[in-house]
Design an enzyme around this catalytic site. Structure first.
Site, PDB file in Angstrom:
ATOM      1  N   ASP A  90       0.855  -1.180   0.000  1.00 34.36           N
ATOM      2  CA  ASP A  90       0.000   0.000   0.000  1.00 34.36           C
ATOM      3  C   ASP A  90       0.895   1.235   0.000  1.00 34.36           C
ATOM      4  O   ASP A  90       2.003   1.215   0.528  1.00 34.36           O
ATOM      5  CB  ASP A  90      -0.895  -0.036   1.240  1.00 34.36           C
ATOM      6  N   ASP A 270      -8.108  -7.131   0.912  1.00 34.49           N
ATOM      7  CA  ASP A 270      -7.254  -7.221   2.094  1.00 34.49           C
ATOM      8  C   ASP A 270      -8.014  -6.630   3.261  1.00 34.49           C
ATOM      9  O   ASP A 270      -8.901  -5.794   3.085  1.00 34.49           O
ATOM     10  CB  ASP A 270      -5.943  -6.446   1.896  1.00 34.49           C
ATOM     11  N   CYS A 308     -13.984 -26.963   9.257  1.00 31.43           N
ATOM     12  CA  CYS A 308     -12.709 -26.321   8.896  1.00 31.43           C
ATOM     13  C   CYS A 308     -11.587 -27.344   8.850  1.00 31.43           C
ATOM     14  O   CYS A 308     -11.461 -28.200   9.728  1.00 31.43           O
ATOM     15  CB  CYS A 308     -12.387 -25.226   9.914  1.00 31.43           C
ATOM     16  N   CYS A 310      -8.305 -26.511   8.930  1.00 31.16           N
ATOM     17  CA  CYS A 310      -7.035 -25.922   9.377  1.00 31.16           C
ATOM     18  C   CYS A 310      -6.380 -26.785  10.442  1.00 31.16           C
ATOM     19  O   CYS A 310      -7.015 -27.619  11.097  1.00 31.16           O
ATOM     20  CB  CYS A 310      -7.244 -24.500   9.891  1.00 31.16           C
ATOM     21  N   CYS A 313      -8.150 -26.611  13.966  1.00 32.38           N
ATOM     22  CA  CYS A 313      -9.396 -27.374  14.107  1.00 32.38           C
ATOM     23  C   CYS A 313      -9.153 -28.876  14.041  1.00 32.38           C
ATOM     24  O   CYS A 313      -9.933 -29.661  14.596  1.00 32.38           O
ATOM     25  CB  CYS A 313     -10.395 -26.944  13.037  1.00 32.38           C
ATOM     26  N   HIS A 339      -6.065 -20.054  12.350  1.00 30.70           N
ATOM     27  CA  HIS A 339      -7.448 -20.467  12.036  1.00 30.70           C
ATOM     28  C   HIS A 339      -8.178 -19.411  11.220  1.00 30.70           C
ATOM     29  O   HIS A 339      -8.789 -19.725  10.188  1.00 30.70           O
ATOM     30  CB  HIS A 339      -8.235 -20.752  13.307  1.00 30.70           C
TER      31      HIS A 339
END
Length: 372
Positions: A90, A270, A308, A310, A313, A339
């Site tokens: 940015d 974002d 999930c 991930c 999890c 997560h």
């Protein structure tokens, strides 16, 4: 940079962006690594558990500390951070505006005081490109004149006129550098402004999209306006943006915001929300938000989200995550961030698959029904 539209489902787009460092399939969410690190994670965590193809860094923060010249000496952002994929930086205009109590905007640029030591600095369109060349980002954002809402019509008009003028200076400077053999692997995006006013958004979009930028962003939204106002502004603005270049909605937002704006033709997003909310105890799931600090989770054997995939999890219970949060254990911040970012990137992957299969409408209905 190469850009290819893989499929569309009404206005929703699945595209592929190829930079010098990665192949980015959209819709894409970019984790925010403001100072060269996604908070509480390192490059190994990103590569192992999140697997983003692009993250966001910030010109303002890296310019002040450790300085862009230091980053350049250390192998630019890729060498310095050991994150090998793409970076988008940015321009720093928002931070110069929001973090300093004493900002002056003139026709040449933005004068601001450092939030670190109060030292004064001046960002011009050319200066922020020089900084981003030192950082070595794959996508550079230009300096724009952002406006806090609500604002007068006169202030918004001055903003878009100044933004267009700075955009012309930026693209001319960047292309001149490339003609000298510099920044060949760096791409440059303009930022459309105009508040929620349709006429101003059209004017800004038409003026900027007539210039030779590699992609275009919509800025100045998710700053306090109602969600529907944001969605309507995006839907209005995208019609004036090129079909064959990336479209980036800056600083947005919730999972619902992502779904709504992908439906309206946005490719890139974002936001600090998944990482910031993780640190504050709010976890995102397929059925909505979960506040892990609640006492009801003290002896809950379930994972954060049974749908999930991930690492968190698959291995840990809500009870354990609740305990880590209440104990203020550093490990909590890492696991919660892993997560939340996994959830966000998996959501984008699900939307891409739905677009490719011409079933985005069905996906959206299922997305909201789980939250009911």
């Amino acid at each position: 940079m190469q850009f290819h539209i893989d499929h569309t489902d009404n206005k929703a787009r699945a595209t592929t962006i190829t930079t010098a460092h990665s192949i980015i399939q959209t819709p894409v969410f970019m984790p925010v690594g403001t100072v060269g690190a996604v908070k509480s994670l390192d490059a190994t965590d990103l590569a192992t558990f999140i697997k983003p193809e692009i993250i966001l860094g910030n010109t303002y923060h890296l310019y002040l500390r450790p300085t862009d010249t230091t980053v350049a000496k250390m192998g630019k952002l890729h060498g310095f951070t050991q994150y090998p994929k793409s970076f988008l930086t940015d321009s720093g205009g928002f931070q110069a505006f929001s973090l300093s109590d004493n900002v002056k905007i003139d026709e040449g640029g933005i004068t601001f005081a450092s939030h670190i030591d109060g030292s004064r600095h001046y960002f011009t369109p050319q200066k922020v490109i020089d900084i981003q060349m030192n950082l070595g980002s794959d996508i550079m954002m230009i300096l724009d004149d952002l406006v806090a809402l609500p604002a007068t019509q006169e202030r918004i008009q001055a903003s878009i006129e100044r933004t267009t003028r700075w955009a012309k200076e930026s693209i001319e400077y960047h292309r001149a550098n490339q003609a000298k053999g510099l920044a060949h692997n760096q791409n440059i995006f303009a930022i459309i402004q105009g508040g929620t006013d349709k006429n101003f958004r059209e004017k800004s979009a038409r003026e900027l999209c007539a210039l030779d930028f590699d992609g275009f962003a919509i800025g100045g939204l998710s700053v306090g306006e109602a969600n529907q106002e944001m969605y309507d502004t995006v839907e209005w603005t995208t019609q004036f943006m090129p079909h064959d270049k990336p479209r980036y909605l800056m600083g947005v937002g919730t999972p619902e915001d992502l779904v709504e704006n992908v439906e309206r033709g946005i490719d890139m997003f974002d936001c600090v929300m998944p990482t910031r909310n993780a640190r504050n105890g709010t976890l995102f799931t397929s059925f909505g938000k979960l506040n892990i600090k609640g006492a009801s989770y003290k002896e809950d054997f379930n994972p954060i989200d049974s749908e999930c995939g991930c690492m968190v999890c698959q291995n840990y219970s809500r009870a354990y995550i609740n305990h880590l949060f209440r104990a203020r254990e550093i490990t909590y911040f890492r696991l919660a961030t892993i997560h939340n970012l996994y959830y966000y990137l998996d959501l984008m992957k699900q939307m891409r698959e739905a677009i490719m299969g011409n079933r985005f409408g069905e996906f959206k209905r299922e997305f909201y029904s789980k939250r009911a």
